[in-house]
Design a protein around this motif. Structure first.
Motif: not given
Length: 370
Positions: A166-181
């Motif tokens: 959640n970025r204040t004043g901007v909105g929500h963002f969705f991420h995948h955590v890349n654990l290849t390394d």
């Protein structure tokens, strides 16, 4: 001359005073044996050793996972760890915020195989940290994550881990955590279609990843590919709480609203989300979380736990058994974080009043307050 010592006797107590003394001692004994709202009687009834867990009781659990023979739970500023073989017998160990991290609070914990992923939130933003599950030290490996906002939720589905930011004043963002390394994990931002609000829950059926926002079901074949919308307002549910999948692939979503036609129910789909059927309605209740464990659908309510049989999804959610004695506080807890099925056949419940557990096959006993 032999001396004789004479000891003055104390007055013998009356029967009434002796009775009062006995009652007082018994009361102190019972109070000392009390655990939660149970006391010694529930311990005798269950023939179970009463053990006081060292986990915080009245704080919200923000995450729970099992990896490589250990449980990890996020409560307050720390991550707590305990071996899966120590349930009920040993205290939880704390894994503090890594040195140099500043004032951060644990926002969640998840796992991918033997890798534990944790999110910490502070005034400067959020940090994703990883560690090997078998490592019993307090060391974390920092990720070079590009998260400038606050982590709302850390989700896991299969072996994939996702972050809701959640970025204040901007909105929500969705991420995948890349654990290849695993020594240098990164986060891949996944764009949500249209004006979708934040992702609330995720599940994986072995082939497809599915997610829910408050008004839609989304899916993706790969964890690092942006999902697409499968259905909106499934089964008439206009404020979705969570999503789960049964062993035969039936999708189940819960309603997290009270004052509407979609309150107190679930909707389910047997065709991947194309068509949906509604369950019966439990009056005046909302379900922010849902899980399928064995042949039972567990619904986390704003007050306690409800269930539905997988073979009877058209029925009406009912209050789960075992919410008495020690679990009296569970009836007033909000099950916001949902449920977790452990490999040792225990169910864990994540609430705003700490962590609870019970054996998955024994619904005749109370939930135990960790």
């Amino acid at each position: 001359m032999e001396k004789t010592m004479i000891r003055k006797k104390s007055p013998r107590p009356s029967a009434a005073s002796a009775t009062i003394t006995t009652i007082a001692v018994l009361a102190l004994f019972l109070a000392g044996c009390d655990r939660g709202t149970v006391g010694i009687f529930a311990s005798i009834e269950r023939e179970e050793k009463t053990i006081q867990s060292n986990l915080p009781k009245d704080q919200t659990v923000t995450g729970f996972t099992e990896a490589d023979g250990a449980y990890f739970v996020a409560i307050g500023p720390r991550i707590w760890r305990r071996s899966t073989t120590d349930v009920g017998d040993e205290p939880w160990d704390t894994i503090p915020v890594p040195t140099g991290a500043g004032e951060y609070v644990a926002a969640g914990v998840a796992s991918s195989g033997s890798i534990v992923v944790a999110a910490f939130v502070g005034e400067a933003g959020s940090v994703i940290a990883v560690r090997d599950a078998a490592d019993e030290s307090n060391e974390w490996e920092w990720a070079t994550a590009n998260l400038v906002g606050q982590v709302d939720t850390l989700l896991s589905a299969g072996d994939a881990v996702f972050v809701v930011e959640n970025r204040t004043g901007v909105g929500h963002f969705f991420h995948h955590v890349n654990l290849t390394d695993a020594d240098d994990p990164t986060t891949d931002e996944l764009a949500l279609p249209g004006q979708q609000p934040r992702v609330l829950d995720a599940t994986f059926d072995g082939t497809t990843y599915r997610f829910v926002t408050s008004n839609a079901v989304l899916s993706s074949a790969e964890p690092n590919v942006a999902p697409t919308v499968v259905a909106t307002a499934p089964g008439g549910i206009t404020n979705i709480g969570g999503i789960a999948v049964t062993e035969d692939g039936t999708l189940v979503v819960s309603s997290d609203v009270v004052s509407s036609d979609s309150a107190g129910k679930v909707a389910y789909s047997t065709d991947g989300g194309t068509s949906w059927t509604e369950s019966g309605v439990a009056a005046d209740v909302r379900f922010p979380s849902v899980a399928v464990i064995g042949d039972t659908v567990y619904l986390g309510a704003r007050r306690g736990v409800y269930t539905l049989p997988v073979t009877g999804l058209e029925g009406t959610p009912a209050v789960a058994t075992g919410q008495a004695y020690e679990s009296a506080a569970l009836r007033n807890a909000s099950v916001l974080g949902g449920f977790f099925e452990a490999s040792d056949e225990d169910i864990f419940i994540l609430t705003n009043k700490g962590l609870w557990r019970r054996n998955v096959d024994d619904d005749s006993v109370s939930w135990i307050w960790e």
